[in-house]
Design an enzyme around this catalytic site. Sequence first.
Site, PDB file in Angstrom:
ATOM      1  N   ASN A  70      10.871  57.802  77.865  1.00  0.00           N
ATOM      2  CA  ASN A  70      10.979  59.253  77.881  1.00  0.00           C
ATOM      3  C   ASN A  70      12.230  59.694  78.647  1.00  0.00           C
ATOM      4  O   ASN A  70      13.096  58.886  78.984  1.00  0.00           O
ATOM      5  CB  ASN A  70       9.709  59.867  78.486  1.00  0.00           C
ATOM      6  N   GLU A 183      17.552  59.793  63.297  1.00  0.00           N
ATOM      7  CA  GLU A 183      17.816  58.597  64.099  1.00  0.00           C
ATOM      8  C   GLU A 183      17.207  57.361  63.445  1.00  0.00           C
ATOM      9  O   GLU A 183      17.873  56.356  63.238  1.00  0.00           O
ATOM     10  CB  GLU A 183      17.237  58.777  65.502  1.00  0.00           C
ATOM     11  N   HIS A 184      15.916  57.416  63.149  1.00  0.00           N
ATOM     12  CA  HIS A 184      15.216  56.330  62.459  1.00  0.00           C
ATOM     13  C   HIS A 184      14.843  56.819  61.065  1.00  0.00           C
ATOM     14  O   HIS A 184      14.155  57.828  60.933  1.00  0.00           O
ATOM     15  CB  HIS A 184      13.934  55.927  63.192  1.00  0.00           C
TER      16      HIS A 184
END
Length: 206
Positions: A70, A183-184
């Site tokens: 995080n 991003e993914h």
Amino acid sequence: RDDRLAGVDRVVTCTPPLPDGSGPTPAMVWVAARAGADAMFCLGGVPALAAMAFGLDGMGPVDMLCGAGNAYVAEAKRQLFGRVGIDLLAGPSEVAVLCDETADPALVAADLLGQAEHGPDSPAYLVTTSEATGRRVIDEIDRLCPTLANAAVAAQAWRDLGMVIVAGSREEAVDITNWIACEHLEVQTADDDWYAERLRNYGSLF
């Protein structure tokens, strides 16, 4: 071990304990063992990074810290950079899944939640050419989310930042996915190669 491609002599892994403090999740123990980790410690977040960087109780000091986390983990890695190497300073995790009617809705839902559970600010997008599949994925998310250890975080991310987009054609699905530039990016279709040849904007493709 002599079969590690990166030539790393010793791999130390850390994972948070279960909510009741009883130990790590069995899945994480299995994954670490399967990946060939030399040691595993039941400690997570900033304390784990500090322990590895400074060498607490046989955990190090390590040469490099790798892995997701995080905002607090990202800040800890920033402050530890120089004492140890780091992989990168990551922002909020995000995922897009591009699928058609052949995709397994439960698998798609699990992949979306797998990123959403990183934090309440983690977007999860589904782009699909099949409205029926999109609806089934939503149903699976509703079923799977309460079973997660951090269900509240994943539920908030999905509620606030989750999105299901139904494209009229696979060409439109590609255009939308390239516009999102996630991003993914995961492709779960009957013709993954067709999509892979046309997708351009993403951090990593699966």
